[in-house]
Design a protein around this motif. Structure first.
Motif, short mmCIF file in Angstrom:
data_model
loop_
_atom_site.label_atom_id
_atom_site.label_comp_id
_atom_site.label_asym_id
_atom_site.label_seq_id
_atom_site.Cartn_x
_atom_site.Cartn_y
_atom_site.Cartn_z
N THR A 295 26.53 -68.59 -78.41
CA THR A 295 27.27 -68.14 -79.58
C THR A 295 27.61 -69.34 -80.46
O THR A 295 27.71 -70.47 -79.97
CB THR A 295 28.59 -67.42 -79.20
OG1 THR A 295 29.41 -68.33 -78.47
CG2 THR A 295 28.33 -66.18 -78.37
N LEU A 296 27.79 -69.08 -81.75
CA LEU A 296 28.18 -70.10 -82.71
C LEU A 296 29.50 -69.65 -83.32
O LEU A 296 29.59 -68.57 -83.91
CB LEU A 296 27.12 -70.28 -83.78
CG LEU A 296 27.38 -71.34 -84.84
CD1 LEU A 296 27.47 -72.73 -84.19
CD2 LEU A 296 26.30 -71.32 -85.89
N THR A 297 30.53 -70.48 -83.18
CA THR A 297 31.88 -70.13 -83.60
C THR A 297 32.46 -71.26 -84.44
O THR A 297 32.31 -72.42 -84.08
CB THR A 297 32.78 -69.96 -82.34
OG1 THR A 297 32.17 -69.05 -81.45
CG2 THR A 297 34.16 -69.47 -82.71
N PRO A 298 33.17 -70.92 -85.53
CA PRO A 298 33.89 -72.00 -86.22
C PRO A 298 35.04 -72.48 -85.34
O PRO A 298 35.69 -71.68 -84.67
CB PRO A 298 34.41 -71.33 -87.49
CG PRO A 298 34.40 -69.87 -87.21
CD PRO A 298 33.35 -69.63 -86.17
N ASN B 7 36.46 -84.01 -90.30
CA ASN B 7 36.24 -83.82 -88.87
C ASN B 7 37.23 -82.81 -88.28
O ASN B 7 37.43 -82.77 -87.09
CB ASN B 7 36.27 -85.15 -88.11
CG ASN B 7 37.64 -85.78 -87.99
OD1 ASN B 7 38.61 -85.30 -88.55
ND2 ASN B 7 37.71 -86.88 -87.26
N THR B 8 37.84 -82.01 -89.13
CA THR B 8 38.80 -81.02 -88.66
C THR B 8 38.22 -79.61 -88.60
O THR B 8 38.90 -78.68 -88.19
CB THR B 8 40.05 -81.02 -89.55
OG1 THR B 8 39.67 -80.74 -90.90
CG2 THR B 8 40.76 -82.37 -89.48
N VAL B 9 36.99 -79.46 -89.02
CA VAL B 9 36.28 -78.19 -88.90
C VAL B 9 34.92 -78.50 -88.31
O VAL B 9 34.24 -79.42 -88.75
CB VAL B 9 36.10 -77.49 -90.27
CG1 VAL B 9 35.29 -76.22 -90.13
CG2 VAL B 9 37.44 -77.20 -90.92
N CYS B 10 34.53 -77.76 -87.31
CA CYS B 10 33.22 -77.97 -86.74
C CYS B 10 32.61 -76.65 -86.31
O CYS B 10 33.28 -75.62 -86.30
CB CYS B 10 33.27 -78.95 -85.56
SG CYS B 10 34.24 -78.40 -84.18
N LEU B 11 31.35 -76.70 -85.99
CA LEU B 11 30.65 -75.54 -85.46
C LEU B 11 30.52 -75.74 -83.96
O LEU B 11 30.07 -76.80 -83.51
CB LEU B 11 29.28 -75.39 -86.12
CG LEU B 11 29.34 -75.15 -87.63
CD1 LEU B 11 27.94 -75.13 -88.22
CD2 LEU B 11 30.07 -73.85 -87.94
N TYR B 12 30.93 -74.73 -83.22
CA TYR B 12 31.00 -74.79 -81.76
C TYR B 12 29.90 -73.90 -81.19
O TYR B 12 29.96 -72.69 -81.28
CB TYR B 12 32.39 -74.32 -81.33
CG TYR B 12 32.61 -74.18 -79.85
CD1 TYR B 12 32.31 -75.21 -78.97
CD2 TYR B 12 33.14 -73.01 -79.34
CE1 TYR B 12 32.54 -75.07 -77.62
CE2 TYR B 12 33.39 -72.87 -77.98
CZ TYR B 12 33.08 -73.90 -77.14
OH TYR B 12 33.31 -73.76 -75.79
N LEU B 13 28.86 -74.54 -80.65
CA LEU B 13 27.73 -73.83 -80.06
C LEU B 13 27.94 -73.79 -78.55
O LEU B 13 27.96 -74.83 -77.90
CB LEU B 13 26.43 -74.56 -80.41
CG LEU B 13 25.12 -73.84 -80.13
CD1 LEU B 13 25.06 -72.49 -80.86
CD2 LEU B 13 23.96 -74.70 -80.55
N SER B 14 28.13 -72.59 -78.01
CA SER B 14 28.44 -72.49 -76.59
C SER B 14 27.57 -71.44 -75.92
O SER B 14 27.02 -70.56 -76.56
CB SER B 14 29.92 -72.12 -76.40
OG SER B 14 30.20 -70.86 -76.97
N GLY B 15 27.49 -71.57 -74.60
CA GLY B 15 26.69 -70.65 -73.80
C GLY B 15 25.26 -71.13 -73.70
O GLY B 15 24.92 -72.25 -74.06
N GLY B 16 24.40 -70.25 -73.22
CA GLY B 16 23.01 -70.62 -73.03
C GLY B 16 22.85 -71.61 -71.89
O GLY B 16 23.79 -71.93 -71.18
#
Length: 179
Positions: free
Chosen positions: A45-48, A121-130
């Motif tokens: 998943t990709l989450t802000p 650097n206070t907002v990022c994209l969080y790629l998790s799982g897989g």
């Protein structure tokens, strides 16, 4: 007031403290393993992911008032990391997650004492799982021309890595599945 929940692997990334400090906590490691077993396999998943300077709780309550949904939040003092964090950070939010339909926002207060919090650097994209290999492929592609701040590698809790891509976008990668 949001309810406080246990720390999941997804929430671990929000710790944002040196891994060497957290790695010394056998309680945390056992908790991650138990939660991972209960969650089962997950797809990527990709989450802000938002990072605040002590205002995470208020910001996430505001977003809940806008989007509705379920908000979970954990303070440092209520997490396995509490023994490894200074007293002035105990009231900060170590992780918050808002879920409302197809909208999901994850956040925490800035907890990395060794890295400055600056706009960008206070907002990022969080790629998790897989799987680790899936994340590795994406990490390597996004690494071209990037500033890799945390190389992707296997850790005691799974895989983790972070980088700022060549366009300045911050990415965090995390997987519970072994390579």
């Amino acid at each position: 007031m949001p309810k406080s929940t246990g720390l999941s692997r997804h929430q671990f990334v929000a710790l944002a403290v040196p891994t060497t400090i957290i790695a010394t906590s056998p309680t945390f490691s056992r908790a991650c393993a138990a939660i991972a077993a209960a969650e089962g396999e997950r797809t990527m998943t990709l989450t802000p992911y938002l990072l605040f300077d002590g205002t995470c709780h208020d910001a996430m309550e505001f977003y809940k008032s806008v989007f509705g949904g379920e908000l979970t939040s954990t303070k440092v003092k209520d997490s396995p990391a509490k023994e490894h964090m200074p007293a002035f950070q105990q009231e900060k939010t170590i992780n918050a997650r808002l879920r409302s339909g197809t909208i999901e926002i994850s956040a925490s207060d800035w907890l990395m004492l060794n890295r400055p919090r600056v706009p960008g650097n206070t907002v990022c994209l969080y790629l998790s799982g897989g799987t680790f290999d899936e994340l590795k492929t994406l990490f390597e592609k996004l690494s071209q021309g990037a500033n890799v701040t945390d190389p992707l590698k296997e850790m005691f809790f799974g895989a983790y890595g972070a980088l700022n891509d060549r366009f300045g976008v911050r990415w965090m990668f995390q997987s519970n599945k072994p390579a």
